[in-house]
Design an enzyme around this catalytic site. Structure first.
Site, PDB file in Angstrom:
ATOM      1  N   TYR A 118      -2.168  -0.176  10.439  1.00 47.55           N
ATOM      2  CA  TYR A 118      -2.402  -0.560   8.939  1.00 47.55           C
ATOM      3  C   TYR A 118      -1.071  -0.105   8.031  1.00 47.55           C
ATOM      4  O   TYR A 118      -0.518  -1.034   7.621  1.00 47.55           O
ATOM      5  CB  TYR A 118      -3.444   0.074   8.192  1.00 47.55           C
ATOM      6  N   SER A 130       0.910  -1.358  -0.026  1.00 49.09           N
ATOM      7  CA  SER A 130      -0.042  -0.100  -0.003  1.00 49.09           C
ATOM      8  C   SER A 130       0.810   1.076   0.097  1.00 49.09           C
ATOM      9  O   SER A 130       1.818   1.074   0.577  1.00 49.09           O
ATOM     10  CB  SER A 130      -0.763  -0.094   1.291  1.00 49.09           C
TER      11      SER A 130
END
Length: 246
Positions: free
Chosen positions: A153, A139
Site C-alpha cells: 500500500y 497518503s
C-alpha cells in the site's frame, strides 16, 4: 477560479462520498464514479437538491480501457470537467512472501495503475480544453516505506505522489494544475480497526481535504495537525520509530 464541474472516483463511500457531499453543498456539478452503482444512485438522489447536477457511472479503475470511456461520457453529461479527483483506492495488504501476493498485487493495480489510467483520461480532456485541476489522493503512507501488511500500500501511494510531482513539473505555469493530497488517519472503512490517537473523524478529515483541494495546493498533508509536521519527521526518524507513527 471556482471549479464548477467535478469528477470524483471512489465516490460510493468513505472519503469520496464525503467530498461529494461537501462539493454538493457548495452547489457544484458532480460526476461520481465507483464500482457500486446502486450506492452512487442513492447518493445522487440525496445530493440532487444541493448539487447543480449529478451524473453517475459504474467504474472499476483497474479496467484501464473503461476509464477513458467513462470519463469522456461523464464529461459529456456535465459539458466538460474543471476538476478530476483521483480517489478510488484499496487498502488490502499482507506481509510480502507469506502466500497472499494477490492482495498486494490488487492493491498496487488499483492504487497506482488505476491512478495512472485516470490521470491519462483526465489530462486528455484537460489538454483538449486547455484547463483543469487534477487532484491525486495519495497518503501519508507515501512519505516513508512502511513494513509488513502496509508495504505494498505504501509503495502504491508513493507511486501516486511521484506521478503528481512529475506532472507538476510538466504543467508548471500552464492552465492545468496538479495537486497531491496526503491524508493521514481519517475514520473510514479502510482504516477500520486501526488503533491510534491520531485518527480524525470523517467530517473533519474531509473538510481539511476539500479546503486543500479548493486552494489547489501543490502538496498537502491533511489534516494539517499533526500530519504536516509528521510528513517532515517521517523522512528523518529511524525506522523503528517511523513505523509506529503511520
Amino acid at each position: 477560479m471556482t471549479r464548477e464541474k467535478i469528477l470524483i472516483t471512489g465516490a460510493s463511500s468513505g472519503l469520496g462520498e464525503g467530498m461529494a457531499r461537501q462539493f454538493a453543498a457548495r452547489g457544484r456539478s458532480l460526476a461520481l464514479a465507483a464500482r457500486r452503482l446502486d450506492r452512487l444512485e442513492t447518493l445522487a438522489g440525496e445530493l440532487s437538491g444541493q448539487a447543480k447536477q449529478v451524473a453517475v457511472a459504474s467504474l472499476d479503475v483497474t479496467d484501464t480501457e473503461a476509464v477513458p470511456v467513462v470519463f469522456d461520457s461523464l464529461a459529456g453529461e456535465l459539458g466538460g470537467l474543471d476538476r478530476v479527483i483521483v480517489n478510488a483506492g484499496l487498502g488490502k495488504g499482507a506481509k510480502i512472501g507469506t502466500g497472499k501476493a494477490h492482495a498486494n498485487i490488487e492493491t498496487v493495480q488499483t492504487n497506482l495503475i488505476g491512478a495512472l489510467a485516470q490521470a491519462e483520461a483526465a489530462l486528455k480532456i484537460f489538454r483538449e480544453q486547455n484547463h483543469g485541476h487534477l487532484v491525486l489522493i495519495s497518503s501519508m503512507s507515501a512519505v516513508r516505506g512502511l513494513p509488513k501488511a502496509q508495504c505494498a500500500y505504501s509503495a502504491s501511494k508513493a507511486g501516486v505522489s511521484a506521478l503528481g510531482q512529475g506532472l507538476q513539473a510538466e504543467f508548471a505555469g500552464s492552465p492545468i494544475t496538479i495537486s497531491v493530497i496526503l491524508p493521514g488517519y481519517i475514520e473510514t472503512d479502510i482504516n477500520r480497526g486501526v488503533k491510534t490517537s491520531m485518527m480524525s473523524d470523517t467530517d473533519s478529515g474531509v473538510r481539511a481535504m476539500v479546503a486543500a483541494i479548493e486552494a489547489e495546493k501543490r502538496r498537502a498533508a491533511v489534516p494539517a495537525w499533526p500530519w504536516a509536521p509528521l510528513s517532515v519527521a517521517l523522512k528523518l526518524l529511524p525506522d523503528a520509530i517511523s513505523a509506529k507513527l503511520v
